[in-house]
Design a protein around this motif. Sequence first.
Motif, short mmCIF file in Angstrom:
data_model
loop_
_atom_site.label_atom_id
_atom_site.label_comp_id
_atom_site.label_asym_id
_atom_site.label_seq_id
_atom_site.Cartn_x
_atom_site.Cartn_y
_atom_site.Cartn_z
N LEU A 178 0.83 -1.20 0.00
CA LEU A 178 0.00 0.00 0.00
C LEU A 178 0.87 1.26 0.00
CD1 LEU A 178 -2.75 1.33 0.10
CD2 LEU A 178 -2.76 0.99 2.59
N GLU A 179 1.91 1.26 0.80
CA GLU A 179 2.82 2.41 0.83
C GLU A 179 3.49 2.64 -0.53
OE1 GLU A 179 5.32 1.22 4.07
OE2 GLU A 179 4.08 2.22 5.56
N THR A 180 3.85 1.57 -1.20
CA THR A 180 4.45 1.68 -2.53
C THR A 180 3.47 2.30 -3.52
OG1 THR A 180 5.89 -0.21 -2.13
CG2 THR A 180 5.48 0.37 -4.42
N ILE A 181 2.23 1.86 -3.47
CA ILE A 181 1.19 2.41 -4.36
C ILE A 181 0.98 3.88 -4.07
CG2 ILE A 181 -1.29 2.36 -4.82
CD1 ILE A 181 -1.10 -0.72 -4.65
N VAL A 182 0.90 4.24 -2.80
CA VAL A 182 0.70 5.65 -2.44
C VAL A 182 1.85 6.51 -2.97
CG1 VAL A 182 0.58 7.27 -0.51
CG2 VAL A 182 -0.79 5.18 -0.46
N ARG A 183 3.08 6.04 -2.80
CA ARG A 183 4.23 6.80 -3.30
C ARG A 183 4.15 6.99 -4.81
NH1 ARG A 183 7.03 4.03 0.64
NH2 ARG A 183 7.70 2.39 -0.77
N ARG A 184 3.77 5.93 -5.52
CA ARG A 184 3.67 6.03 -6.99
C ARG A 184 2.58 7.02 -7.39
NH1 ARG A 184 3.26 0.77 -10.21
NH2 ARG A 184 3.62 2.26 -11.89
N LEU A 185 1.44 6.95 -6.71
CA LEU A 185 0.35 7.86 -7.04
C LEU A 185 0.72 9.31 -6.70
CD1 LEU A 185 -2.74 5.76 -5.93
CD2 LEU A 185 -2.07 6.33 -8.27
N GLU A 186 1.39 9.51 -5.59
CA GLU A 186 1.77 10.86 -5.18
C GLU A 186 2.85 11.45 -6.08
OE1 GLU A 186 2.80 10.41 -1.05
OE2 GLU A 186 0.78 10.95 -0.40
N SER A 187 3.60 10.61 -6.76
CA SER A 187 4.67 11.12 -7.63
C SER A 187 4.10 11.90 -8.81
CB SER A 187 5.53 9.96 -8.15
OG SER A 187 4.84 9.25 -9.18
N GLY A 188 2.89 11.58 -9.21
CA GLY A 188 2.27 12.27 -10.34
C GLY A 188 2.79 11.82 -11.69
N ASP A 189 3.63 10.80 -11.71
CA ASP A 189 4.23 10.33 -12.96
C ASP A 189 3.52 9.11 -13.55
OD1 ASP A 189 6.17 12.30 -12.76
OD2 ASP A 189 7.53 11.00 -11.63
N VAL A 190 2.37 8.75 -13.01
CA VAL A 190 1.66 7.56 -13.44
C VAL A 190 0.53 7.98 -14.38
CG1 VAL A 190 0.40 5.52 -12.67
CG2 VAL A 190 2.21 6.47 -11.24
N PRO A 191 0.42 7.33 -15.55
CA PRO A 191 -0.69 7.65 -16.46
C PRO A 191 -2.05 7.40 -15.80
CG PRO A 191 0.93 6.22 -17.53
CD PRO A 191 1.30 6.31 -16.08
N LEU A 192 -3.06 8.07 -16.30
CA LEU A 192 -4.39 8.02 -15.70
C LEU A 192 -4.92 6.60 -15.55
CD1 LEU A 192 -6.88 9.42 -14.58
CD2 LEU A 192 -7.72 9.64 -16.94
#
Length: 84
Positions: free
Chosen positions: A22-36
């Motif tokens: 879950l922490e990994t997912i949150v970090r990825r989402l917060e980075s803003g670099d993930v496509p929609l």
Amino acid sequence: MAEDNSTPDTATLSFEDALRALETIVRRLESGDVPLDESISLYAQGEELRKRCAERLQVAEARIAKLTVDTHGAVTGAQPFGAD
């Protein structure tokens, strides 16, 4: 849509593994670099992991609640954790 098939079944994860995922997912989402589309998929995975963690915490709280302390500090009502 990019999909991460490496995510294990949340029902088989320990609390600690689910929390790390879950922490990994949150970090990825917060980075803003993930496509929609991938963000939507990650969000759904995160929600499943959040539910898993919440369920595990509720079980732990219920087990701990079996132990109570009287006014003298003595433990009363103790039961073995597996004795449900």
